[in-house]
Design a protein around this motif. Structure first.
Motif, PDB file in Angstrom:
ATOM      1  N   GLY A   1       0.929  -1.029   0.013  1.00  0.00           N
ATOM      2  CA  GLY A   1      -0.092  -0.009   0.158  1.00  0.00           C
ATOM      3  C   GLY A   1       0.754   1.179   0.015  1.00  0.00           C
ATOM      4  N   HIS A   2       2.132   1.050   0.358  1.00  0.00           N
ATOM      5  CA  HIS A   2       3.112   2.168   0.380  1.00  0.00           C
ATOM      6  C   HIS A   2       4.099   2.200  -0.759  1.00  0.00           C
ATOM      7  N   ALA A   3       3.636   1.533  -1.922  1.00  0.00           N
ATOM      8  CA  ALA A   3       4.402   1.472  -2.907  1.00  0.00           C
ATOM      9  C   ALA A   3       4.367   2.833  -3.708  1.00  0.00           C
ATOM     10  N   VAL A   4       5.470   3.434  -4.312  1.00  0.00           N
ATOM     11  CA  VAL A   4       5.455   4.684  -4.956  1.00  0.00           C
ATOM     12  C   VAL A   4       5.049   4.575  -6.437  1.00  0.00           C
ATOM     13  N   VAL A   5       3.678   5.135  -6.573  1.00  0.00           N
ATOM     14  CA  VAL A   5       3.053   4.968  -7.867  1.00  0.00           C
ATOM     15  C   VAL A   5       2.854   6.208  -8.801  1.00  0.00           C
ATOM     16  N   THR A   6       3.718   7.348  -7.988  1.00  0.00           N
ATOM     17  CA  THR A   6       3.642   8.649  -8.963  1.00  0.00           C
ATOM     18  C   THR A   6       4.732   9.395  -8.227  1.00  0.00           C
ATOM     19  N   LEU A   7       5.487  10.307  -9.178  1.00  0.00           N
ATOM     20  CA  LEU A   7       6.507  11.304  -9.016  1.00  0.00           C
ATOM     21  C   LEU A   7       5.731  12.691  -8.629  1.00  0.00           C
ATOM     22  N   ASP A   8       4.533  12.861  -8.537  1.00  0.00           N
ATOM     23  CA  ASP A   8       3.995  14.386  -8.240  1.00  0.00           C
ATOM     24  C   ASP A   8       4.372  14.650  -7.009  1.00  0.00           C
ATOM     25  N   ASP A   9       4.873  15.691  -6.780  1.00  0.00           N
ATOM     26  CA  ASP A   9       5.268  16.455  -5.483  1.00  0.00           C
ATOM     27  C   ASP A   9       4.154  16.825  -4.642  1.00  0.00           C
ATOM     28  N   LYS A  10       2.838  16.775  -5.315  1.00  0.00           N
ATOM     29  CA  LYS A  10       1.626  17.228  -4.346  1.00  0.00           C
ATOM     30  C   LYS A  10       0.922  16.129  -3.972  1.00  0.00           C
ATOM     31  N   GLU A  11       1.375  14.772  -4.309  1.00  0.00           N
ATOM     32  CA  GLU A  11       0.778  13.472  -3.697  1.00  0.00           C
ATOM     33  C   GLU A  11       1.286  13.343  -2.451  1.00  0.00           C
ATOM     34  N   ASN A  12       0.680  13.755  -1.383  1.00  0.00           N
ATOM     35  CA  ASN A  12       1.593  13.747  -0.019  1.00  0.00           C
ATOM     36  C   ASN A  12       0.210  13.453   0.864  1.00  0.00           C
ATOM     37  N   TYR A  13      -0.825  12.483   0.537  1.00  0.00           N
ATOM     38  CA  TYR A  13      -2.088  12.237   1.258  1.00  0.00           C
ATOM     39  C   TYR A  13      -1.832  10.812   2.160  1.00  0.00           C
TER      40      TYR A  13
ATOM     41  N   GLY B   1      -1.403   8.591   4.940  1.00  0.00           N
ATOM     42  CA  GLY B   1      -1.288   8.485   6.597  1.00  0.00           C
ATOM     43  C   GLY B   1       0.034   8.298   7.007  1.00  0.00           C
ATOM     44  N   CYS B   2       0.886   7.601   6.334  1.00  0.00           N
ATOM     45  CA  CYS B   2       2.174   7.584   6.862  1.00  0.00           C
ATOM     46  C   CYS B   2       3.100   8.853   6.792  1.00  0.00           C
ATOM     47  N   GLY B   3       2.523   9.894   5.960  1.00  0.00           N
ATOM     48  CA  GLY B   3       3.552  11.044   5.589  1.00  0.00           C
ATOM     49  C   GLY B   3       4.232  10.806   4.417  1.00  0.00           C
ATOM     50  N   GLY B   4       4.140   9.738   3.799  1.00  0.00           N
ATOM     51  CA  GLY B   4       5.161   9.515   2.585  1.00  0.00           C
ATOM     52  C   GLY B   4       4.661   9.826   1.316  1.00  0.00           C
ATOM     53  N   ARG B   5       5.248  10.622   0.292  1.00  0.00           N
ATOM     54  CA  ARG B   5       4.814  11.160  -0.794  1.00  0.00           C
ATOM     55  C   ARG B   5       4.726   9.897  -2.098  1.00  0.00           C
ATOM     56  N   GLY B   6       3.889  10.258  -2.803  1.00  0.00           N
ATOM     57  CA  GLY B   6       3.560   9.427  -4.026  1.00  0.00           C
ATOM     58  C   GLY B   6       3.037   8.086  -3.784  1.00  0.00           C
ATOM     59  N   HIS B   7       2.559   7.722  -2.531  1.00  0.00           N
ATOM     60  CA  HIS B   7       2.071   6.328  -2.307  1.00  0.00           C
ATOM     61  C   HIS B   7       0.742   5.937  -3.014  1.00  0.00           C
ATOM     62  N   LEU B   8       0.521   4.630  -3.128  1.00  0.00           N
ATOM     63  CA  LEU B   8      -0.471   4.070  -3.656  1.00  0.00           C
ATOM     64  C   LEU B   8      -1.600   4.314  -2.510  1.00  0.00           C
ATOM     65  N   GLU B   9      -1.612   4.333  -1.442  1.00  0.00           N
ATOM     66  CA  GLU B   9      -2.561   4.635  -0.376  1.00  0.00           C
ATOM     67  C   GLU B   9      -2.790   6.041  -0.195  1.00  0.00           C
TER      68      GLU B   9
ATOM     69  N   ARG C   1      -9.167   7.409   3.789  1.00  0.00           N
ATOM     70  CA  ARG C   1      -8.929   8.728   4.576  1.00  0.00           C
ATOM     71  C   ARG C   1      -8.067   9.622   3.372  1.00  0.00           C
ATOM     72  N   ALA C   2      -7.316   9.353   2.856  1.00  0.00           N
ATOM     73  CA  ALA C   2      -6.567  10.026   1.747  1.00  0.00           C
ATOM     74  C   ALA C   2      -7.614  10.742   0.728  1.00  0.00           C
ATOM     75  N   MET C   3      -8.547   9.964   0.309  1.00  0.00           N
ATOM     76  CA  MET C   3      -9.714  10.708  -0.483  1.00  0.00           C
ATOM     77  C   MET C   3     -10.129  11.650   0.081  1.00  0.00           C
TER      78      MET C   3
END
Length: 305
Positions: free
Chosen positions: A161-173, A175-183, A189-191
């Motif tokens: 669920g924390h696999a990186v699927v985008t390099l968009d800097d704005k994708e930081n939703y 819950g773990c605080g990581g950027r670009g994650h599938l979750e 929660r992210a939606m």
């Protein structure tokens, strides 16, 4: 026939007695009200341990030949220790297997306690329910967060669920605080964080109107639906490229949003090597019984080394 007890720890504590990979009796739940989602998050570790053990003893119901207890929960577990669990932060660092074993002994139940990720429990439960304990399967659980489970179990982190699927800097939703994650794209929660003015159900209902949102519609919903499916396709394609093709189950309360033809089309665009194209996808209902059975099956298999 081994008797084991399966426990699922998520929004509630679910517990059931499992005999020969099938439930024997009803699944117990605490809190009983399904809409009491914050009950466990607000409990400190000691109270949560006692609550889990109370449910186990009630499910045991006098049986003296329990072989093991399996506890499936969200987060990263290693050797019975919760290394991290964003959904239940009070358990981070807890030696939960030892704590549960000690508390169960106080109740007269001296058995091994096996801890596993909840998505792995779903995978084991589906394998048992479909008579495929000798098959390799993977599962995406789409809920508050995104879980990735596999069966049979293998050493590894498997936090798909924390696999990186985008390099968009704005994708930081996420819950773990990581950027670009599938979750960070697909998690409930992210939606809700992304669409502060709409619930996820409203977003996908609006997306059905198509591009531009139809008359008076909202095009951002249709564009997000595509992003949501591309994210799941990317996570699935990465798994295929790492571990090969096979069966993928899709479950969780937000599997209702899946447009299977759209998802398959995106995966086909990402997986081009012909030996890797023999994968299959199946949407299955999110069943509490399956999760409980999976936790119990995992505990039984752990006894075999």
């Amino acid at each position: 026939m081994a008797k084991t007890i399966g426990v699922v720890l998520s929004e509630r504590v679910l517990a059931g007695l499992v005999v020969d990979h099938k439930l024997d009796g009803p699944v117990r739940a605490f809190p009983e009200a399904a809409d009491d989602e914050s009950g466990l998050v607000e409990m400190h570790t000691e109270s949560l341990i006692k609550t889990i053990c109370e449910q186990v003893i009630l499910v045991q119901n006098g049986h003296k030949d329990i072989a093991a207890v399996g506890v499936a929960m969200p987060g990263l577990m290693k050797a019975g220790v919760v290394e991290d669990s964003p959904n239940l932060p009070q358990l981070k660092g807890a030696h939960i297997s030892e704590l549960l074993s000690a508390e169960l002994k106080n109740h007269g139940l001296d058995v091994p306690v096996h801890i596993l990720n909840d998505a792995d429990g779903v995978a084991a439960g589906l394998a048992a329910a479909q008579g495929k304990l000798d098959h390799f399967i993977r599962v995406w659980t789409l809920g508050v967060g995104i879980g990735y489970g596999r069966y049979p179990f293998a050493p590894g982190v498997w936090e798909g669920g924390h696999a990186v699927v985008t390099l968009d800097d704005k994708e930081n939703y996420c819950g773990c605080g990581g950027r670009g994650h599938l979750e960070g794209i697909m998690g409930h929660r992210a939606m809700r964080l992304r669409f502060l003015d709409m619930e996820p159900e409203e977003v996908f209902a609006e997306a059905k109107k198509g591009p531009k949102g139809g008359p008076g519609g909202d095009d951002r919903c249709f564009q997000f639906k595509k992003l949501w499916h591309k994210a799941l396709a990317a996570g699935t394609a990465s798994s295929i490229h790492n571990e090969g093709p096979g069966k993928f189950f899709l479950t969780g309360f937000n599997s209702r949003f899946i447009d299977l033809p759209m998802l398959k089309d995106y995966i086909q665009q990402m997986v081009k090597m012909s030996p890797l194209q023999s994968y299959t996808l199946e949407i299955v209902n999110d069943d509490a019984d399956i999760r409980v059975v999976g936790a119990a099956v995992a505990a039984e298999l752990s006894l075999q080394g």
